[in-house]
Design an enzyme around this catalytic site. Structure first.
Site, short mmCIF file in Angstrom:
data_model
loop_
_atom_site.label_atom_id
_atom_site.label_comp_id
_atom_site.label_asym_id
_atom_site.label_seq_id
_atom_site.Cartn_x
_atom_site.Cartn_y
_atom_site.Cartn_z
N GLU A 204 18.39 -25.34 23.70
CA GLU A 204 18.47 -26.35 24.75
C GLU A 204 17.78 -27.64 24.30
OE1 GLU A 204 20.16 -25.77 27.52
OE2 GLU A 204 20.52 -23.67 26.99
N ASN B 217 0.81 -1.23 0.00
CA ASN B 217 0.00 0.00 0.00
C ASN B 217 0.84 1.27 0.00
OD1 ASN B 217 0.94 0.04 2.58
ND2 ASN B 217 -1.04 0.18 3.60
N ASP C 118 8.85 -17.63 21.21
CA ASP C 118 9.86 -16.63 21.52
C ASP C 118 10.37 -16.80 22.96
OD1 ASP C 118 11.07 -13.97 20.71
OD2 ASP C 118 10.06 -13.36 22.55
C1 GLC Z 1 13.46 -12.97 21.10
C2 GLC Z 1 13.25 -12.28 19.78
C3 GLC Z 1 13.84 -10.90 19.84
C4 GLC Z 1 13.14 -10.16 20.96
C5 GLC Z 1 13.25 -10.91 22.28
C6 GLC Z 1 12.32 -10.34 23.32
O1 GLC Z 1 14.81 -13.18 21.35
O2 GLC Z 1 13.80 -13.04 18.73
O3 GLC Z 1 13.72 -10.21 18.63
O4 GLC Z 1 13.70 -8.88 21.09
O5 GLC Z 1 12.88 -12.26 22.13
O6 GLC Z 1 10.99 -10.58 22.97
#
Ligand code: GLC
Length: 563
Positions: free
Chosen positions: A280, A23, A199
């Site tokens: 891990e 966009n 994450d």
């Molecule tokens: C993970 C993500 C990173 C982020 C962190 C905190 O390591 O890959 O980009 O800043 O978590 O959420």
């Protein structure tokens, strides 16, 4: 046993803001992703991992989520997401999402409620503590700089944040938090997403006794030592201190039970995947009851991918995996140096980039690629602090300017900044690299090397381009069962310049020989057969080869089926 889709797939990570801007607002979006699905399909990609696409104030570039069940307005709407998912599935491309469990954004409605009063029903959804002697509850540090505690005057208490101040940690010991997050998980699974990349799982729990850490260094000293270390040895000296600093904040009891719980939910659905942002091995669980995949991050933690490094990594990693567990390899992502920059030598970068890909596609395990690596995108060093988005890098800059001169501080920050690997994908040799219309200011600057051939359009038309090499190798892998299913058998353990190994599956055995040097090598393999059929080489070759007299050309990538 038949392999699962995620064991056969090659994944490609999309960083949504930087992938494609449909966009014309300078930011990537879902329509942009939809527009390029055919590109990804023809490239040979089987599955996508999207970095967070949720609403976010973007203080940690999307990893600060303010609503887990919606789409960031700058990327589109929930309907756009559904169209994207349907279009991907139509092309047999799976989609996994990024799931940020450890923390939310401080702008999440849950946190607004939680911080409003001590008796708010959501107070205990986050980690709140009284201060001690007029200061924070203990000396814990945030991974991203400064204290891990933030004082909140509304209730005269501190909240805990392992990452940024704007990323308060959720309290996973509260069953309501789990329930709310599992509801979000189901929301996306019900919609048909194929799984999640989890994450920062290592930081989900903290030591409930909250003892002080015992590292004798300040965090800035450690940070600087890492960034400024001239040699690997210099750096290694600091690792124990870094570990001591975060000792009570990572890998705490409870996290494996939590992963098992999540796995039970995932297993209620057909054929979904969990891949953890953790190296891990323990996250593979005990007999396939936690994550399906955990990244082999140790492989990429080196300045040079040498055969000895790779062999040692494979030996260790593969021997540690529990029976039946499946490896998972990657060489770059949105947090690290781009593969082209990291493993190039400034002279043979193009050859080394091809070897890096060859390695990903021939080692045992599921490979994850990162958007833009297929055209050889490089890190881009920002030269104006006003352009930075990556908050920890800005933090480092602000500290460094007090210690070193401004240009050195900027250099340090640019090198530490993850912005360097998040610049927009370069689609063409035109202003803004074809990512956005010429008059638009893109959210991060486009790397000007789009004009030097680092762009999709020109590489598609150039038979010898890196992009066409990616395409060729990705399609070759699909046709070569040994590379997908085969066991890994290292050969010539002492070879310094080249890596050689067998991949053996029930259907097929292949020899892989990767010459990481500019020297040719005459080598001899004692195998059950002396004859092989060339499946892939980046050199002109006869179709058949003799394993007893093999000439490996400089930087050759050779894959041969045993016949
Ligand atoms: C993970 C993500 C990173 C982020 C962190 C905190 O390591 O890959 O980009 O800043 O978590 O959420």
């Amino acid at each position: 046993m038949a392999l699962k889709w995620w064991q056969k797939a090659v994944f490609y990570q999309i960083y949504p803001r930087s992938f494609a801007d449909a966009n014309g607002d300078g930011i990537g979006d879902f329509q942009g992703m939809i527009n390029h699905l055919d590109y990804l399909k023809s490239l040979g990609i089987d599955a996508l991992w999207l970095s967070p696409h949720f609403p976010s104030p973007f203080i940690d570039c999307g990893y600060d989520v303010s609503d887990y069940v919606d789409v960031a307005p700058e990327l589109g709407t929930l309907d756009d997401f559904k169209r994207f998912l349907a279009e991907a599935h139509q092309r047999d491309i799976r989609v996994i999402l990024d799931l940020v469990l450890n923390h939310s954004s401080d702008q999440h409605a849950w946190f607004s409620e939680s911080r409003s009063s001590c008796d708010n029903p959501k107070r205990d959804w986050y980690v709140w503590e009284d201060g001690v002697d007029g200061g924070p509850p203990n000396n814990w540090m945030s991974y991203f700089g400064g204290s891990a505690w933030e004082y909140d005057s509304t209730t005269d208490q501190y909240y805990y944040h392992c990452f940024l101040t704007e990323q308060p940690d959720l309290n996973w010991r509260n069953p309501e938090v789990k329930q709310a997050m599992w509801d979000a998980v189901r929301f996306w699974l019900d919609m048909g997403v194929d799984g999640f990349r989890l994450d920062a799982i290592g930081t989900i729990f903290e030591d409930p006794d909250m003892p002080d850490h015992t590292s004798k260094y300040s965090q800035f000293e450690l940070y600087k030592a890492f960034r400024m270390a001239k040699t690997k040895e210099d750096r290694e000296e600091y690792i124990p201190h870094w570990e001591a600093m975060f000792h009570h904040q990572v890998e705490q009891p409870g996290v494996h039970e939590l992963m098992q719980e999540l796995r039970t939910i995932i297993d209620e659905y057909d054929d979904r995947l969990l891949v953890g942002e953790s190296e891990e091995i323990e996250y593979y669980g005990d007999g396939d009851n936690e994550l399906h995949l955990a990244f082999n991050f140790p492989l990429m933690r080196t300045a040079r991918l040498t055969p000895a490094w790779i062999r040692a990594n494979q030996e260790e990693r593969l021997s540690e995996l529990p029976p039946g567990a499946w490896p998972c390899n990657t060489l770059n992502n949105h947090d690290t140096t781009r593969v082209y920059t990291q493993f190039g030598d400034g002279k043979n970068d193009a050859a080394l980039a091809r070897l890096s890909l060859a390695l990903m596609l021939t080692l045992r395990g599921t490979p994850f690629l990162y958007n833009g690596e297929e055209i050889g995108m490089t890190d881009y060093m920002l030269d104006d602090i006003g352009q930075f988005w990556d908050t920890p890098a800005i933090w480092l800059y602000n500290l460094a300017v007090n210690e070193v001169d401004a240009s050195e501080a900027l250099r340090l920050a640019a090198k530490a900044s993850r912005d360097r690997c998040r610049t927009p994908v370069q689609w063409a040799n035109s202003a803004n690299g074809g990512f956005s219309p010429p008059e638009v200011k893109t959210w991060l600057p486009v790397n000007p090397n789009y004009a030097e051939g680092v762009n999709v359009a020109e590489q598609l038309d150039a038979p010898d381009s890196l992009l066409n090499f990616y395409k060729e190798m990705l399609h070759m892998r699909k046709r070569t069962p040994a590379l997908i299913a085969g066991a890994y058998e290292p050969l010539h353990d002492d070879a310094e310049d080249y890596l050689a190994f067998l991949r053996r599956s029930a259907e097929q055995s292949c020899l892989v020989a990767l010459n990481f040097s500019e020297q040719p090598h005459n080598i001899r393999f004692e195998l059950e057969t002396s004859a092989g059929r060339v499946i892939f080489s980046n050199q002109e070759r006869e179709n058949e080869i003799d394993f007893k007299r093999l000439n490996l050309a400089p930087y050759e990538i050779l894959i041969v089926e045993l016949i």
